[in-house]
Motif scaffolding. Structure first.
Motif, PDB file in Angstrom:
ATOM      1  N   PHE A  64     -18.163 -40.546 -21.555  1.00 45.41           N
ATOM      2  CA  PHE A  64     -19.152 -40.032 -22.194  1.00 45.41           C
ATOM      3  C   PHE A  64     -20.538 -40.812 -22.662  1.00 45.41           C
ATOM      4  O   PHE A  64     -21.523 -40.294 -22.237  1.00 45.41           O
ATOM      5  CB  PHE A  64     -18.876 -39.398 -23.508  1.00 45.41           C
ATOM      6  CG  PHE A  64     -19.920 -38.660 -24.554  1.00 45.41           C
ATOM      7  CD1 PHE A  64     -20.285 -37.362 -24.039  1.00 45.41           C
ATOM      8  CD2 PHE A  64     -20.058 -39.287 -25.640  1.00 45.41           C
ATOM      9  CE1 PHE A  64     -21.182 -36.864 -24.642  1.00 45.41           C
ATOM     10  CE2 PHE A  64     -21.229 -38.782 -26.366  1.00 45.41           C
ATOM     11  CZ  PHE A  64     -21.681 -37.354 -25.995  1.00 45.41           C
TER      12      PHE A  64
ATOM     13  N   GLU B 288     -13.518 -40.270 -13.655  1.00 45.18           N
ATOM     14  CA  GLU B 288     -12.262 -40.364 -14.071  1.00 45.18           C
ATOM     15  C   GLU B 288     -11.233 -40.623 -13.049  1.00 45.18           C
ATOM     16  O   GLU B 288     -10.285 -41.183 -13.351  1.00 45.18           O
ATOM     17  CB  GLU B 288     -11.879 -39.050 -15.065  1.00 45.18           C
ATOM     18  CG  GLU B 288     -10.861 -39.221 -15.747  1.00 45.18           C
ATOM     19  CD  GLU B 288     -10.652 -37.983 -16.801  1.00 45.18           C
ATOM     20  OE1 GLU B 288     -11.496 -37.195 -17.147  1.00 45.18           O
ATOM     21  OE2 GLU B 288      -9.625 -38.154 -17.567  1.00 45.18           O
TER      22      GLU B 288
ATOM     23  N   ASN C 145     -12.288 -41.726 -22.300  1.00 47.02           N
ATOM     24  CA  ASN C 145     -13.134 -40.525 -22.532  1.00 47.02           C
ATOM     25  C   ASN C 145     -14.532 -40.840 -23.321  1.00 47.02           C
ATOM     26  O   ASN C 145     -15.414 -40.402 -22.780  1.00 47.02           O
ATOM     27  CB  ASN C 145     -12.575 -39.250 -23.289  1.00 47.02           C
ATOM     28  CG  ASN C 145     -11.367 -38.791 -22.526  1.00 47.02           C
ATOM     29  OD1 ASN C 145     -11.243 -38.643 -21.208  1.00 47.02           O
ATOM     30  ND2 ASN C 145     -10.363 -38.138 -23.412  1.00 47.02           N
TER      31      ASN C 145
ATOM     32  N   ILE D 167     -18.522 -36.782 -13.930  1.00 44.81           N
ATOM     33  CA  ILE D 167     -17.535 -37.120 -14.861  1.00 44.81           C
ATOM     34  C   ILE D 167     -15.954 -37.107 -14.283  1.00 44.81           C
ATOM     35  O   ILE D 167     -15.155 -37.912 -14.580  1.00 44.81           O
ATOM     36  CB  ILE D 167     -17.518 -35.991 -16.383  1.00 44.81           C
ATOM     37  CG1 ILE D 167     -18.825 -36.471 -16.809  1.00 44.81           C
ATOM     38  CG2 ILE D 167     -16.271 -36.376 -17.067  1.00 44.81           C
ATOM     39  CD1 ILE D 167     -19.068 -35.357 -18.181  1.00 44.81           C
ATOM     40  N   ALA D 168     -15.910 -35.889 -13.726  1.00 44.95           N
ATOM     41  CA  ALA D 168     -14.360 -35.624 -13.132  1.00 44.95           C
ATOM     42  C   ALA D 168     -14.146 -36.858 -12.203  1.00 44.95           C
ATOM     43  O   ALA D 168     -13.200 -37.577 -11.813  1.00 44.95           O
ATOM     44  CB  ALA D 168     -14.425 -34.531 -12.571  1.00 44.95           C
TER      45      ALA D 168
ATOM     46  N   PHE E 265     -24.815 -38.966 -11.799  1.00 50.27           N
ATOM     47  CA  PHE E 265     -25.271 -38.903 -13.188  1.00 50.27           C
ATOM     48  C   PHE E 265     -26.632 -38.809 -13.347  1.00 50.27           C
ATOM     49  O   PHE E 265     -26.961 -37.955 -14.185  1.00 50.27           O
ATOM     50  CB  PHE E 265     -24.815 -40.455 -13.514  1.00 50.27           C
ATOM     51  CG  PHE E 265     -23.408 -40.543 -14.003  1.00 50.27           C
ATOM     52  CD1 PHE E 265     -22.911 -40.058 -15.315  1.00 50.27           C
ATOM     53  CD2 PHE E 265     -22.494 -41.380 -13.322  1.00 50.27           C
ATOM     54  CE1 PHE E 265     -21.677 -40.242 -15.637  1.00 50.27           C
ATOM     55  CE2 PHE E 265     -21.234 -41.747 -13.834  1.00 50.27           C
ATOM     56  CZ  PHE E 265     -20.643 -41.065 -14.754  1.00 50.27           C
TER      57      PHE E 265
ATOM     58  N   TRP F 286     -22.564 -41.271 -19.414  1.00 48.69           N
ATOM     59  CA  TRP F 286     -23.176 -39.914 -19.035  1.00 48.69           C
ATOM     60  C   TRP F 286     -24.372 -40.210 -19.773  1.00 48.69           C
ATOM     61  O   TRP F 286     -25.283 -39.738 -19.303  1.00 48.69           O
ATOM     62  CB  TRP F 286     -22.415 -38.900 -19.491  1.00 48.69           C
ATOM     63  CG  TRP F 286     -23.033 -37.710 -19.262  1.00 48.69           C
ATOM     64  CD1 TRP F 286     -23.580 -36.865 -20.361  1.00 48.69           C
ATOM     65  CD2 TRP F 286     -23.351 -36.686 -18.119  1.00 48.69           C
ATOM     66  NE1 TRP F 286     -24.189 -35.789 -19.987  1.00 48.69           N
ATOM     67  CE2 TRP F 286     -24.034 -35.547 -18.550  1.00 48.69           C
ATOM     68  CE3 TRP F 286     -22.785 -36.880 -17.014  1.00 48.69           C
ATOM     69  CZ2 TRP F 286     -24.380 -34.617 -17.599  1.00 48.69           C
ATOM     70  CZ3 TRP F 286     -23.268 -35.877 -16.217  1.00 48.69           C
ATOM     71  CH2 TRP F 286     -23.919 -34.818 -16.362  1.00 48.69           C
ATOM     72  N   ASN F 287     -24.206 -40.605 -21.173  1.00 50.82           N
ATOM     73  CA  ASN F 287     -25.690 -40.778 -21.785  1.00 50.82           C
ATOM     74  C   ASN F 287     -26.570 -41.998 -21.324  1.00 50.82           C
ATOM     75  O   ASN F 287     -27.722 -41.915 -21.592  1.00 50.82           O
ATOM     76  CB  ASN F 287     -25.257 -41.051 -23.342  1.00 50.82           C
ATOM     77  CG  ASN F 287     -24.554 -39.719 -23.790  1.00 50.82           C
ATOM     78  OD1 ASN F 287     -24.958 -38.567 -23.388  1.00 50.82           O
ATOM     79  ND2 ASN F 287     -23.808 -39.814 -25.013  1.00 50.82           N
TER      80      ASN F 287
ATOM     81  N   ARG G  44     -27.490 -35.238 -13.498  1.00 58.62           N
ATOM     82  CA  ARG G  44     -26.631 -34.560 -14.465  1.00 58.62           C
ATOM     83  C   ARG G  44     -25.789 -33.480 -13.878  1.00 58.62           C
ATOM     84  O   ARG G  44     -25.567 -32.558 -14.505  1.00 58.62           O
ATOM     85  CB  ARG G  44     -27.650 -33.893 -15.326  1.00 58.62           C
ATOM     86  CG  ARG G  44     -28.963 -34.603 -15.702  1.00 58.62           C
ATOM     87  CD  ARG G  44     -28.582 -36.101 -16.224  1.00 58.62           C
ATOM     88  NE  ARG G  44     -27.925 -36.128 -17.508  1.00 58.62           N
ATOM     89  CZ  ARG G  44     -27.336 -37.217 -17.962  1.00 58.62           C
ATOM     90  NH1 ARG G  44     -27.050 -38.209 -17.339  1.00 58.62           N
ATOM     91  NH2 ARG G  44     -26.734 -37.210 -19.000  1.00 58.62           N
ATOM     92  N   ASN G  45     -25.227 -33.930 -12.945  1.00 57.93           N
ATOM     93  CA  ASN G  45     -24.153 -33.069 -12.426  1.00 57.93           C
ATOM     94  C   ASN G  45     -22.793 -33.433 -13.085  1.00 57.93           C
ATOM     95  O   ASN G  45     -22.477 -34.399 -13.017  1.00 57.93           O
ATOM     96  CB  ASN G  45     -24.017 -33.527 -10.881  1.00 57.93           C
ATOM     97  CG  ASN G  45     -22.904 -32.593 -10.197  1.00 57.93           C
ATOM     98  OD1 ASN G  45     -22.268 -31.791 -10.675  1.00 57.93           O
ATOM     99  ND2 ASN G  45     -23.485 -32.180  -8.835  1.00 57.93           N
ATOM    100  N   GLU G  46     -22.271 -32.628 -13.495  1.00 54.53           N
ATOM    101  CA  GLU G  46     -21.010 -32.812 -14.283  1.00 54.53           C
ATOM    102  C   GLU G  46     -19.892 -33.164 -13.456  1.00 54.53           C
ATOM    103  O   GLU G  46     -18.820 -33.591 -13.750  1.00 54.53           O
ATOM    104  CB  GLU G  46     -20.474 -31.388 -15.235  1.00 54.53           C
ATOM    105  CG  GLU G  46     -21.803 -31.296 -15.982  1.00 54.53           C
ATOM    106  CD  GLU G  46     -21.145 -29.896 -17.000  1.00 54.53           C
ATOM    107  OE1 GLU G  46     -20.217 -29.254 -16.628  1.00 54.53           O
ATOM    108  OE2 GLU G  46     -21.883 -29.518 -17.985  1.00 54.53           O
ATOM    109  N   GLN G  47     -19.869 -32.717 -12.197  1.00 57.05           N
ATOM    110  CA  GLN G  47     -19.070 -33.381 -11.323  1.00 57.05           C
ATOM    111  C   GLN G  47     -18.944 -35.011 -11.456  1.00 57.05           C
ATOM    112  O   GLN G  47     -17.819 -35.682 -11.025  1.00 57.05           O
ATOM    113  CB  GLN G  47     -19.253 -32.994  -9.792  1.00 57.05           C
ATOM    114  CG  GLN G  47     -18.910 -31.622  -9.327  1.00 57.05           C
ATOM    115  CD  GLN G  47     -19.282 -31.307  -8.022  1.00 57.05           C
ATOM    116  OE1 GLN G  47     -19.419 -32.386  -7.305  1.00 57.05           O
ATOM    117  NE2 GLN G  47     -19.026 -30.220  -7.659  1.00 57.05           N
TER     118      GLN G  47
END
Lengths: 360, 187
Positions: free
Chosen positions: B52, B22, B48, B18-19, B10, B55-56, B13-16
């Protein structure tokens, strides 16, 4: 303060408490009760498997001789062996006679007559022992005759059926000592012969007695008369193997004696037989010092070295009481059933005497 | 993957993140949201939204316990969604019943002028009360008022009759009411 603020305040409680109170779904956490009969069924199945394994293992480890279909084998073997025999004046000679009979028509009278030519022509002396003959229907007869060389001769007969086959195998030795010598006729157990001729000649005056047995009868004739103290005997054995016939079962004859293991050099094995044609011949034989010994117990089938799945080779040694020597030889054994001991691998051989053979 | 690695994602800022979040907490967050909303699709949307929001909020936030952090987020989002979908006190669903029950704890129905500061103080007060309870009572309380579990679920989980669970929760609410009254939360 309203309900929502209270609800939100509860939402901000300690993380530890929240995770501690985390409800686990009943569906996921629910453990289905073990049905009682399933548990017992599993236990019974395991016990059955264990018992089955034990039975299978016991049946597999138990040595068995399975009869093989009769085959026809023609083998001719001529062997000669020299025997130095010392007989004291008051000694007792014990003859062990192995006879195999397959003919139910054998009888004492007939066997006596068959041997009369051999013993009658040779026995001349002060005393004459009794003759014994035995016959059994489809069986093997072991006749033991004890002769007192001083003149009075007794004969005892013990009959033990060992085999119920129609295959006959015998060795006959007739010893004649003209004048004052003992004459003994013995019939030896030889697994593969059906007719056999033996002549024995003493160093002094002698008479050759010859007996020929065609098949299916047990005959033993013993006559003795004595006055000599020591006799050196040279025996010549002519053994002819002709045809094996049908059989039904087989039991190994008992071992007369046992000899401890000894490792000294000895003359090599001159010949050996593989022993495949019938159950008797499944016992292999080797020839050392012109004497033939037969395996009395087979070998461990797992100890195979040669191409044959049941065969192996090894050094064997043992003390032969009959010749007073320790013999050792490299032999090839074609086993029929397994015998193994903690001391290694033992093979029991016997011929005129008994061998205990150990793997070298 | 542990929480520290996830938080590192996080922060990077790695989008992994999120996956992984989840896959690791999806079931938990969905179950929390579904208990409040009573609808699986809404619960998934809520999850979701939760991810999100995480993430923020991460960074600057750096939660010690990511699971509890996400749980609080999804709970608040589910409450908000539930409030927007249903008029409070008009529904007969589980969350409404929960809120009705909690209303009994309020010494007065008057709203506090500064709810933010009040929220923190109220939380400490409730924490103080729950600290006096046994573990089983505390878990039962939180399962009912945090996770919005039904009475029947709690009763089944603890091997009790529903009436006994209800009685125990009723007594705890009464005690909490007295506790809040002692702390002057009716002012």
């Amino acid at each position: 303060m309203n309900v929502k603020s209270l609800f939100s305040a509860i939402g901000d409680l300690s993380d530890e408490w929240i995770l501690d109170a985390e409800p686990i779904d009943a569906e996921a956490s629910e453990k289905k009760p073990i049905i009682a009969w399933r548990k017992w069924a599993v236990m019974a199945a395991c016990i059955a498997l264990a018992c089955g394994g034990l039975v299978f293992y016991a049946a597999k480890s138990k040595p068995q001789i399975k009869p093989e279909p009769p085959t026809t084998t023609t083998t001719s073997t001529v062997t000669s062996l020299t025997d130095n025999t010392s007989v004291s004046d008051s000694g007792i000679v014990t003859d062990n006679t192995w006879d195999i009979s397959s003919d139910s028509q054998s009888s004492a009278s007939s066997s006596a007559s068959s041997d009369s030519s051999a013993s009658g022509s040779s026995s001349t002396g002060t005393s004459s022992s009794s003759s014994s003959a035995s016959a059994s229907e489809s069986g093997m007869t072991h006749t033991t005759s004890t002769e007192n060389l001083s003149g009075s001769t007794t004969a005892t007969l013990a009959t033990t059926p060992h085999i119920s086959t129609s295959t006959t195998a015998r060795t006959s030795t007739s010893l004649t000592n003209s004048g004052t010598r003992t004459t003994a006729s013995t019939t030896h157990y030889i697994p593969t012969t059906t007719s056999h001729t033996t002549s024995r000649t003493t160093s002094s005056s002698r008479t050759t007695a010859e007996s020929t047995y065609t098949s299916s009868r047990i005959t033993r004739t013993t006559s003795s008369s004595r006055s000599t103290t020591t006799t050196t005997t040279t025996r010549t054995t002519i053994r002819t193997t002709t045809t094996t016939t049908a059989y039904t079962s087989y039991t190994r004859p008992p071992i007369s004696s046992s000899i401890e293991y000894n490792t000294t050099t000895c003359p090599p094995v001159s010949s050996y037989t593989e022993g495949y044609s019938n159950p008797i011949e499944k016992f292999p034989s080797i020839t050392i010092n012109d004497k033939t010994y037969w395996a009395a117990e087979e070998v461990d089938e797992s100890q195979v070295l040669l191409n044959d799945s049941r065969a192996f080779s090894m050094w064997v040694s043992g003390y032969d009481y009959s010749i007073g020597e320790t013999v050792e030889a490299y032999v090839y054994i074609y086993p029929a059933r397994g015998v193994s001991t903690n001391n290694g691998y033992a093979v029991r051989f016997y011929g005129d005497s008994t061998y205990y053979m150990y793997r070298g | 993957m542990d929480d520290k690695a996830l938080i590192a994602f996080f922060n990077a800022r790695n989008e992994q993140a999120i996956a992984h979040t989840e896959s690791k907490f999806g079931n938990y967050l969905t179950s929390v949201a579904q208990r409040i909303l009573g609808n699986l699709e809404d619960a998934k949307e809520c999850v979701n939204d939760t991810i999100f929001r995480a993430w923020n909020s991460i960074p600057p936030a750096c939660p010690d316990n990511l699971k509890a952090y996400l749980g609080k987020i999804v709970r608040n989002l589910a409450i908000d969604r539930h409030s927007s979908q249903h008029s409070l006190k008009r529904g007969g669903d589980n969350t409404t019943q929960t809120l009705d029950e909690l209303a009994e704890c309020l010494p007065s129905s008057e709203a506090s002028p500064d709810e933010t500061a009040e929220q923190s103080a109220l939380r400490d007060c409730i924490t103080g009360y729950l600290a006096t309870q046994s573990d089983e009572n505390r878990r039962m309380f939180l399962q009912r008022y945090w996770y919005c579990c039904s009475i029947s679920d709690i009763a089944e989980r603890y091997g009790m009759k529903e009436s006994r669970v209800k009685m125990r929760l009723l007594r705890m609410r009464e005690e909490l009411r007295e506790w809040l009254g002692k702390e002057d939360w009716n002012l």
